[in-house]
Design an enzyme around this catalytic site. Sequence first.
Site, PDB file in Angstrom:
ATOM      1  N   TYR A 185     -34.409  21.817 -14.520  1.00 26.77           N
ATOM      2  CA  TYR A 185     -35.297  22.676 -15.180  1.00 26.77           C
ATOM      3  C   TYR A 185     -34.767  22.776 -16.653  1.00 26.77           C
ATOM      4  CZ  TYR A 185     -35.610  24.737 -10.431  1.00 26.77           C
ATOM      5  OH  TYR A 185     -35.572  24.812  -8.999  1.00 26.77           O
TER       6      TYR A 185
ATOM      7  N   TYR B  49     -41.281  32.451  -3.986  1.00 25.81           N
ATOM      8  CA  TYR B  49     -40.628  31.041  -4.359  1.00 25.81           C
ATOM      9  C   TYR B  49     -40.120  30.510  -2.994  1.00 25.81           C
ATOM     10  CZ  TYR B  49     -37.561  27.333  -5.810  1.00 25.81           C
ATOM     11  OH  TYR B  49     -36.922  26.172  -6.400  1.00 25.81           O
TER      12      TYR B  49
ATOM     13  N   ASP C  96     -38.453  33.606   4.994  1.00 29.19           N
ATOM     14  CA  ASP C  96     -37.350  32.672   4.237  1.00 29.19           C
ATOM     15  C   ASP C  96     -36.325  33.630   3.771  1.00 29.19           C
ATOM     16  OD1 ASP C  96     -36.143  31.251   2.224  1.00 29.19           O
ATOM     17  OD2 ASP C  96     -37.984  30.461   1.193  1.00 29.19           O
TER      18      ASP C  96
ATOM     19  N   LYS D   7     -28.401  28.208   1.236  1.00 26.13           N
ATOM     20  CA  LYS D   7     -27.675  28.811   0.193  1.00 26.13           C
ATOM     21  C   LYS D   7     -26.064  29.190   0.856  1.00 26.13           C
ATOM     22  CE  LYS D   7     -31.165  29.823  -3.308  1.00 26.13           C
ATOM     23  NZ  LYS D   7     -30.733  29.107  -4.213  1.00 26.13           N
TER      24      LYS D   7
END
Length: 431
Positions: free
Chosen positions: A26, A154, A248, A277
Amino acid sequence: MTISEDSGNTAPDWLTAAQKHLWLPYTQMKTVAPPLPAAATEGARIILSDGRELVDGIASWWTACHGYNHPHIRTEVEAQLERLPHVMLGGLVTEPAARLAQRLAALTPGDLDHVFFSESGSVSVEIGMKMAIQYWINQGKRGRRKFVCFRYGYHGDTLGTMSVCDPDEGMHTLFRGALLEQFLVDVPRSGDDLHTLDAFLRTHRDEIAAVIIEPLVQGAGGMKFHPPEVLAGIAALCDKHGHLLILDEIFTGFGRTGTMFACQQAGIVPDIMTLSKALTGGTMALAATIARAHIYDAFLSEDEGAALMHGPTFMGNPLACAAANASLDLFAREPRLQAVERIEGHLRTALAPCREIEGVVDVRTLGAIGVIELAAMRDIAWLKQRFIEQGVWLRPFGDIIYTTPPLTITEAELTRITDAMVATTREWAAR
Ligand SMILES: Cc1ncc(COP(=O)(O)O)c(C=O)c1O
C-alpha cells in the site's frame, strides 16, 4: 547511514542498501519516507535499530494478541523447529496440525468441526468462497456462485476476495471491472433494512452461493461496528432462505471484541468461518477455513471430482501450527478475555474527551478496539510522525485514528497510547 525522513533518525546500513529492492504494501515507493527499521520486539514494544522503543498500538495488523516474543510460543516453535520444520500436508500429517484442527473444532461454536488450513487470511476466504460454490455444485446447483457482501466490508487483497470487498471504500477501486461481480448491500441498520435484505435474499435465491460478512466489526473498511442483533438478523434471514453464511473472523477472532469469537455475542453459528491473524499469536503466517458438518458432508462422495480442489503448498505448516497450539494454551491458562474487558474500560474512558474535539464525528470502542472517527482525514503523514515522536506506533487510515493493542498491554503502556491519541487529535484539530 542515511537519514530516515520518517523518523528524523539514522537508518542502518542494511536498510539503506536494500531500500530500492523491497517493495512495500500500500505504498507509493516514489515518494514514501523510508520505513522505520525494527530491530527487536518485546511484550507490547517494538525496538528500533537506533534503540528507540515504540509502544505498539495496533499489534502488527491485529495479530500479536499475547504481545511479542511470548516465552511459551517461542519454546514450542523452537522445539518444533528441531523436530520437523515442514512437510507437505498432502499424504502426510504432522502432530501439531492434527492437534490444532481438533482444538479449533472444539473451540469454535456448534458443529464447526472441519478445519482446512492455509497460510493467509485472504487465501482462507478464497477457500471459503470455493467451498460455498462447490457445496452447491456438488448438489447439482451450478447457478449459485455469487456472494452477497456488505458496504465497508474487507476480506483480503487477492482477486476473489477483492470482489467481496466494498468496491468504493476499500482499497480496490482501481480494479473495478476486472473483478467478479457480486451483490453489494448495506449492513441493515433498522427493521426496514432487514425487510429489504429479506426480499433481496428471496429474489436472488438461485444465484447466491453465500452471504459473507465480518461479524460485529468491519475492520479495514473503517472499523465500522454493528450490534449483535443485526448479525443475528442477517443469520436468521440466511436460515430462512437457505443461504450459506460465511463469517470472516480473521480480525475479530481470538478475543478482540470481548468474546473468543464475535459470532458468540449474537448466539449464531456460521456455515463457514475463517480465522487467521491472532491464530498463531501473531508469530507465524497461518489461516484456517472451518466448515460445519453439513458443508463437509457435501464433499463426501465416491466421485473424486466432488473433493475440495485446493491445497496451498505450506498449508498446516508445523511451525505455524505449533505457534497456534501454544497460543491456544495461553488463551486457556491466562486471563486474556478479562484483559479485553480491562482494555475496553480504559479505552472508553480515556478516549471520551475526543468527542468534544472539533473535526471528530464519532468515538467508539468495542473490546480491545478504540476508534476516533474524523469528519475528514488530512495531514495523515503528520499524524503518523507525531505518534512516533510520542513513542507509540499507530497508523491512522481512511478517516480514523484507531488502536487495537496487544491484549497483554500494561495499563501504563495503554495510557501512553490513549494519551497520545487524545493529545494528537487535539493538536491535529488546531492545525
Ligand atoms: C477481516 C479480514 N479478512 C481478511 C483479511 C486478509 O488477511 P491477509 O492479509 O492475511 O490476507 C484481513 C486482513 O486485514 C481482514 O481484516
